[in-house]
Design a protein around this motif. Structure first.
Motif, mmCIF file in Angstrom:
data_model
loop_
_atom_site.group_PDB
_atom_site.id
_atom_site.type_symbol
_atom_site.label_atom_id
_atom_site.label_comp_id
_atom_site.label_asym_id
_atom_site.label_seq_id
_atom_site.Cartn_x
_atom_site.Cartn_y
_atom_site.Cartn_z
ATOM 1 N N GLY A 106 6.090 -1.352 -12.736
ATOM 2 C CA GLY A 106 6.361 -2.733 -12.372
ATOM 3 C C GLY A 106 6.650 -3.591 -13.594
ATOM 4 O O GLY A 106 7.054 -3.111 -14.641
ATOM 5 N N CYS A 107 6.425 -4.876 -13.440
ATOM 6 C CA CYS A 107 6.686 -5.847 -14.503
ATOM 7 C C CYS A 107 5.448 -5.982 -15.388
ATOM 8 O O CYS A 107 4.378 -6.333 -14.887
ATOM 9 C CB CYS A 107 7.045 -7.196 -13.885
ATOM 10 S SG CYS A 107 7.150 -8.545 -15.073
ATOM 11 N N PRO A 108 5.564 -5.728 -16.694
ATOM 12 C CA PRO A 108 4.377 -5.822 -17.554
ATOM 13 C C PRO A 108 3.794 -7.228 -17.618
ATOM 14 O O PRO A 108 2.584 -7.400 -17.711
ATOM 15 C CB PRO A 108 4.886 -5.373 -18.930
ATOM 16 C CG PRO A 108 6.361 -5.646 -18.896
ATOM 17 C CD PRO A 108 6.775 -5.400 -17.465
ATOM 18 N N ALA A 166 10.767 -14.082 -6.681
ATOM 19 C CA ALA A 166 9.581 -13.586 -5.979
ATOM 20 C C ALA A 166 9.869 -12.238 -5.318
ATOM 21 O O ALA A 166 9.023 -11.333 -5.326
ATOM 22 C CB ALA A 166 9.114 -14.600 -4.942
ATOM 23 N N LEU A 167 11.065 -12.095 -4.741
ATOM 24 C CA LEU A 167 11.456 -10.808 -4.166
ATOM 25 C C LEU A 167 11.461 -9.727 -5.240
ATOM 26 O O LEU A 167 10.934 -8.621 -5.036
ATOM 27 C CB LEU A 167 12.850 -10.912 -3.533
ATOM 28 C CG LEU A 167 13.477 -9.581 -3.097
ATOM 29 C CD1 LEU A 167 12.729 -8.993 -1.912
ATOM 30 C CD2 LEU A 167 14.961 -9.764 -2.770
ATOM 31 N N PHE A 168 12.046 -10.047 -6.387
ATOM 32 C CA PHE A 168 12.128 -9.093 -7.495
ATOM 33 C C PHE A 168 10.737 -8.659 -7.949
ATOM 34 O O PHE A 168 10.419 -7.468 -7.998
ATOM 35 C CB PHE A 168 12.902 -9.727 -8.652
ATOM 36 C CG PHE A 168 12.889 -8.921 -9.920
ATOM 37 C CD1 PHE A 168 13.621 -7.758 -10.025
ATOM 38 C CD2 PHE A 168 12.132 -9.334 -11.008
ATOM 39 C CE1 PHE A 168 13.608 -7.006 -11.201
ATOM 40 C CE2 PHE A 168 12.110 -8.604 -12.180
ATOM 41 C CZ PHE A 168 12.848 -7.424 -12.282
ATOM 42 N N GLU A 169 9.886 -9.626 -8.272
ATOM 43 C CA GLU A 169 8.557 -9.299 -8.783
ATOM 44 C C GLU A 169 7.700 -8.618 -7.710
ATOM 45 O O GLU A 169 6.981 -7.657 -7.992
ATOM 46 C CB GLU A 169 7.859 -10.561 -9.293
ATOM 47 C CG GLU A 169 8.484 -11.178 -10.535
ATOM 48 C CD GLU A 169 8.260 -10.362 -11.799
ATOM 49 O OE1 GLU A 169 7.696 -9.238 -11.726
ATOM 50 O OE2 GLU A 169 8.625 -10.846 -12.886
ATOM 51 N N GLY A 170 7.784 -9.107 -6.477
ATOM 52 C CA GLY A 170 7.001 -8.509 -5.404
ATOM 53 C C GLY A 170 7.421 -7.086 -5.107
ATOM 54 O O GLY A 170 6.583 -6.216 -4.827
ATOM 55 N N THR A 171 8.720 -6.837 -5.172
ATOM 56 C CA THR A 171 9.223 -5.479 -4.944
ATOM 57 C C THR A 171 8.723 -4.526 -6.025
ATOM 58 O O THR A 171 8.354 -3.381 -5.735
ATOM 59 C CB THR A 171 10.760 -5.492 -4.902
ATOM 60 O OG1 THR A 171 11.187 -6.303 -3.801
ATOM 61 C CG2 THR A 171 11.320 -4.095 -4.731
ATOM 62 N N LEU A 172 8.693 -4.992 -7.264
ATOM 63 C CA LEU A 172 8.171 -4.160 -8.349
ATOM 64 C C LEU A 172 6.686 -3.858 -8.148
ATOM 65 O O LEU A 172 6.219 -2.758 -8.444
ATOM 66 C CB LEU A 172 8.398 -4.837 -9.700
ATOM 67 C CG LEU A 172 9.837 -4.858 -10.220
ATOM 68 C CD1 LEU A 172 9.901 -5.587 -11.552
ATOM 69 C CD2 LEU A 172 10.383 -3.452 -10.371
ATOM 70 N N VAL A 173 5.938 -4.841 -7.655
ATOM 71 C CA VAL A 173 4.518 -4.608 -7.375
ATOM 72 C C VAL A 173 4.364 -3.533 -6.302
ATOM 73 O O VAL A 173 3.557 -2.604 -6.444
ATOM 74 C CB VAL A 173 3.818 -5.910 -6.942
ATOM 75 C CG1 VAL A 173 2.416 -5.610 -6.414
ATOM 76 C CG2 VAL A 173 3.743 -6.900 -8.094
ATOM 77 N N LEU A 174 5.128 -3.631 -5.217
ATOM 78 C CA LEU A 174 5.044 -2.641 -4.144
ATOM 79 C C LEU A 174 5.458 -1.251 -4.638
ATOM 80 O O LEU A 174 4.833 -0.244 -4.283
ATOM 81 C CB LEU A 174 5.926 -3.066 -2.967
ATOM 82 C CG LEU A 174 5.413 -4.245 -2.148
ATOM 83 C CD1 LEU A 174 6.477 -4.706 -1.170
ATOM 84 C CD2 LEU A 174 4.129 -3.873 -1.410
ATOM 85 N N ALA A 175 6.504 -1.202 -5.454
ATOM 86 C CA ALA A 175 6.939 0.084 -6.003
ATOM 87 C C ALA A 175 5.844 0.697 -6.875
ATOM 88 O O ALA A 175 5.621 1.919 -6.841
ATOM 89 C CB ALA A 175 8.221 -0.102 -6.812
ATOM 90 N N ARG A 176 5.141 -0.143 -7.616
ATOM 91 C CA ARG A 176 4.037 0.351 -8.452
ATOM 92 C C ARG A 176 2.875 0.842 -7.582
ATOM 93 O O ARG A 176 2.339 1.937 -7.812
ATOM 94 C CB ARG A 176 3.547 -0.770 -9.379
ATOM 95 C CG ARG A 176 2.330 -0.364 -10.232
ATOM 96 C CD ARG A 176 1.761 -1.543 -11.005
ATOM 97 N NE ARG A 176 0.526 -1.168 -11.676
ATOM 98 C CZ ARG A 176 0.412 -0.889 -12.971
ATOM 99 N NH1 ARG A 176 1.471 -0.956 -13.749
ATOM 100 N NH2 ARG A 176 -0.754 -0.550 -13.490
ATOM 101 N N VAL A 177 2.478 0.042 -6.613
ATOM 102 C CA VAL A 177 1.342 0.390 -5.766
ATOM 103 C C VAL A 177 1.576 1.719 -5.051
ATOM 104 O O VAL A 177 0.682 2.566 -4.959
ATOM 105 C CB VAL A 177 1.058 -0.733 -4.748
ATOM 106 C CG1 VAL A 177 0.064 -0.271 -3.688
ATOM 107 C CG2 VAL A 177 0.518 -1.975 -5.465
ATOM 108 N N HIS A 178 2.782 1.895 -4.533
ATOM 109 C CA HIS A 178 3.103 3.114 -3.787
ATOM 110 C C HIS A 178 3.718 4.205 -4.663
ATOM 111 O O HIS A 178 3.930 5.322 -4.173
ATOM 112 C CB HIS A 178 4.065 2.778 -2.643
ATOM 113 C CG HIS A 178 3.461 1.875 -1.614
ATOM 114 N ND1 HIS A 178 2.630 2.328 -0.618
ATOM 115 C CD2 HIS A 178 3.557 0.539 -1.431
ATOM 116 C CE1 HIS A 178 2.248 1.316 0.143
ATOM 117 N NE2 HIS A 178 2.791 0.216 -0.330
#
Length: 199
Positions: A106-108, A166-178
């Motif tokens: 995700g985003c550091p 927000a879409l960009f950052e949130g998508t990176l969070v979801l990609a990291r979590v999963h």
């Protein structure tokens, strides 16, 4: 200590990598020194504390990212293609990281900033400044898209830019979590939907 000429850079790189893939609290100075192959006693020659190192590591990472960001978001490029090219670049970097045995991190800036929101003022202020700079690229691209009639000429640029960011950052969070690259495939179609782009 080994290669003294690049010890500081190795500490910065090791700190960012460890804190980004784990958490700030989970990583100690000793672990950073081991990863950087720098003696712990020499650490304090370069940095006052782990907090100081983390803040500088984030700043250095952003500074090193800026030339590529400026190329991708160059004013002469189609404004929407700037965003889409950036999303493609982020996906490629994550594919390469996975192929090298790493994870989707995700985003550091968001990762560390979210952890430290009740912690270090130094780190939090650094993250706020970096995220503001990051957001500015999105806002300018969307503003230029409006001016070029690529999106609704009456669009609220600030609102749309916040939604896309927000879409960009949130998508990176979801990609990291999963730990799943498929989430990144939503960035371009999701941005088109937010901006009302039909092509």
């Amino acid at each position: 200590m080994g290669r003294t000429s690049d010890a500081r850079e190795r500490l910065l790189h090791a700190a960012l990598d460890l804190i980004w893939t784990r958490t700030y609290d989970a990583v100690g100075v000793e672990a950073i020194c081991q990863a950087a192959e720098v003696k712990k006693g020499s650490f304090y020659h370069f940095f006052a504390s782990k907090e100081d190192l983390a803040a500088q590591a984030l700043e250095e990472h952003w500074e090193h990212s800026l030339p590529a960001m400026r190329r991708i978001f160059a004013a002469e490029k189609d404004p929407l293609e700037r965003l889409f090219d950036y999303f493609d670049q982020v996906r490629r970097l994550n594919v390469e990281r996975r192929a090298g045995g790493g994870c989707i991190c995700g985003c550091p800036y968001l990762h560390v900033g979210a952890e430290m929101v009740q912690g270090s003022e130094r780190i939090t202020s650094t993250v706020h400044r970096i995220l503001a700079g990051h957001f500015a690229f999105f806002r300018q691209a969307i503003s230029d898209a409006r001016d070029a009639a690529k999106i609704d000429p009456g669009a609220d640029v600030a609102l749309l830019a916040r939604a896309v960011f927000a879409l960009f950052e949130g998508t990176l969070v979801l990609a990291r979590v999963h730990n799943d690259l498929a989430y990144l495939d939503d960035l371009i179609p999701g941005t088109k939907r937010i901006l009302g782009v039909t092509t």
